[in-house]
Design a protein around this motif. Structure first.
Motif, PDB file in Angstrom:
ATOM      1  N   UNK A  61      25.346  48.543  -5.626  1.00  0.00           N
ATOM      2  CA  UNK A  61      26.592  49.302  -5.731  1.00  0.00           C
ATOM      3  C   UNK A  61      26.373  50.800  -5.560  1.00  0.00           C
ATOM      4  N   UNK A  62      25.168  51.243  -5.815  1.00  0.00           N
ATOM      5  CA  UNK A  62      24.912  52.679  -5.909  1.00  0.00           C
ATOM      6  C   UNK A  62      24.691  53.313  -4.540  1.00  0.00           C
ATOM      7  N   UNK A  63      25.121  54.561  -4.422  1.00  0.00           N
ATOM      8  CA  UNK A  63      24.929  55.314  -3.188  1.00  0.00           C
ATOM      9  C   UNK A  63      26.135  55.333  -2.273  1.00  0.00           C
ATOM     10  N   UNK A  64      27.178  54.567  -2.620  1.00  0.00           N
ATOM     11  CA  UNK A  64      28.402  54.576  -1.834  1.00  0.00           C
ATOM     12  C   UNK A  64      29.565  54.153  -2.730  1.00  0.00           C
ATOM     13  N   UNK A  98      31.238  56.948   2.561  1.00  0.00           N
ATOM     14  CA  UNK A  98      30.341  55.788   2.525  1.00  0.00           C
ATOM     15  C   UNK A  98      31.016  54.711   1.677  1.00  0.00           C
ATOM     16  N   UNK A  99      31.191  53.512   2.251  1.00  0.00           N
ATOM     17  CA  UNK A  99      32.017  52.502   1.595  1.00  0.00           C
ATOM     18  C   UNK A  99      31.480  51.102   1.847  1.00  0.00           C
ATOM     19  N   UNK A 100      31.498  50.276   0.800  1.00  0.00           N
ATOM     20  CA  UNK A 100      31.152  48.864   0.916  1.00  0.00           C
ATOM     21  C   UNK A 100      32.300  48.036   0.336  1.00  0.00           C
ATOM     22  N   UNK A 170      32.333  53.566  -8.323  1.00  0.00           N
ATOM     23  CA  UNK A 170      31.815  54.816  -7.758  1.00  0.00           C
ATOM     24  C   UNK A 170      30.349  54.695  -7.353  1.00  0.00           C
ATOM     25  N   UNK A 171      29.784  55.708  -6.696  1.00  0.00           N
ATOM     26  CA  UNK A 171      28.397  55.642  -6.214  1.00  0.00           C
ATOM     27  C   UNK A 171      27.348  55.569  -7.314  1.00  0.00           C
ATOM     28  N   UNK A 172      27.744  55.718  -8.560  1.00  0.00           N
ATOM     29  CA  UNK A 172      26.822  55.571  -9.671  1.00  0.00           C
ATOM     30  C   UNK A 172      26.868  54.170 -10.268  1.00  0.00           C
ATOM     31  N   UNK A 173      27.728  53.318  -9.735  1.00  0.00           N
ATOM     32  CA  UNK A 173      27.833  51.950 -10.233  1.00  0.00           C
ATOM     33  C   UNK A 173      28.716  51.820 -11.448  1.00  0.00           C
ATOM     34  N   UNK A 174      29.774  52.636 -11.527  1.00  0.00           N
ATOM     35  CA  UNK A 174      30.719  52.588 -12.642  1.00  0.00           C
ATOM     36  C   UNK A 174      32.133  52.389 -12.102  1.00  0.00           C
TER      37      UNK A 174
END
Length: 208
Positions: A61-64, A98-100, A170-174
């Motif tokens: 999840x992190x980074x995007x 950046x999106x997944x 979010x990019x921090x995994x929250x």
């Protein structure tokens, strides 16, 4: 300086202070229809599997930014219609953010790796189609602010009740926000893709 001048000066500073407060409020979270958490909700560690039989964890999840939707491949309406909308959302946002996109398959009994891959490739092979055992799925779904339920049935064909909302991670995994579907009489609940795109940008830009 006489007392009148002092009072006038005080009024000027009061006006300036109010203007500054107004300016600060302009940077507050925009008024959106999505449910936005004032404090993001960090997700616990998890281990699931994607459509290529590769492990998926919180680090994925992190980074995007991430949009997570629950469903199952045998779903007759909400899932395919929502994934089609999410494909449009993805194309509208991916060059700027950046999106997944995650399809979290909550019917692991039927949603095998091969079935998930064939299903998600129809919509967009860049999406993740993730699943796992209920003991691993349910805690993650609950932390996402979503829900699903499967009836105890021995029938081969059965329905799975699940949220039609989409979680924004979010990019921090929250978990940062929940986009809710529109409920229209005579129609299945679906997201408003145009509104989601607009509000996604507002939320993401605010928390960049």
């Amino acid at each position: 300086m006489n007392s009148l001048a002092v009072k006038r000066g005080a009024r000027v500073w009061l006006v300036l202070s109010l203007l500054l407060l107004t300016a600060c409020s302009d940077s507050a979270m925009p008024d959106v229809e999505a449910l936005v958490y004032e404090q993001a909700k960090p997700l616990s560690d998890f281990t699931l599997q994607d459509q290529n039989a590769q492990p998926v964890t919180k680090q994925t999840l992190q980074g995007q930014w991430n949009l997570v939707f629950l469903g199952y491949t045998s779903c007759p309406d909400i899932c395919p219609l929502t994934l089609a909308k999410l494909n449009g959302v993805y194309k509208a946002l991916k060059d700027e953010y950046p999106l997944q996109i995650w399809f979290l398959a909550v019917d692991p009994k039927r949603d095998t790796v091969a079935k998930r891959k064939a299903y998600i490739d129809y919509f967009n092979p860049d999406f993740l189609a993730v699943s796992g055992e209920h003991k691993d799925l349910f805690p993650l779904v609950r932390e996402l602010g979503l829900i699903y339920a499967i009836s105890n049935s021995d029938e081969q064909e059965y329905a799975v009740d699940h949220s039609a909302s989409i979680a924004m991670v979010d990019p921090q995994g929250a978990v940062r926000a929940i986009f809710k579907p529109e409920f229209k009489q005579g129609s299945v609940p679906l997201i408003n893709a145009k509104l989601l795109i607009t509000e996604f940008k507002q939320i993401a830009d605010h928390y960049q």
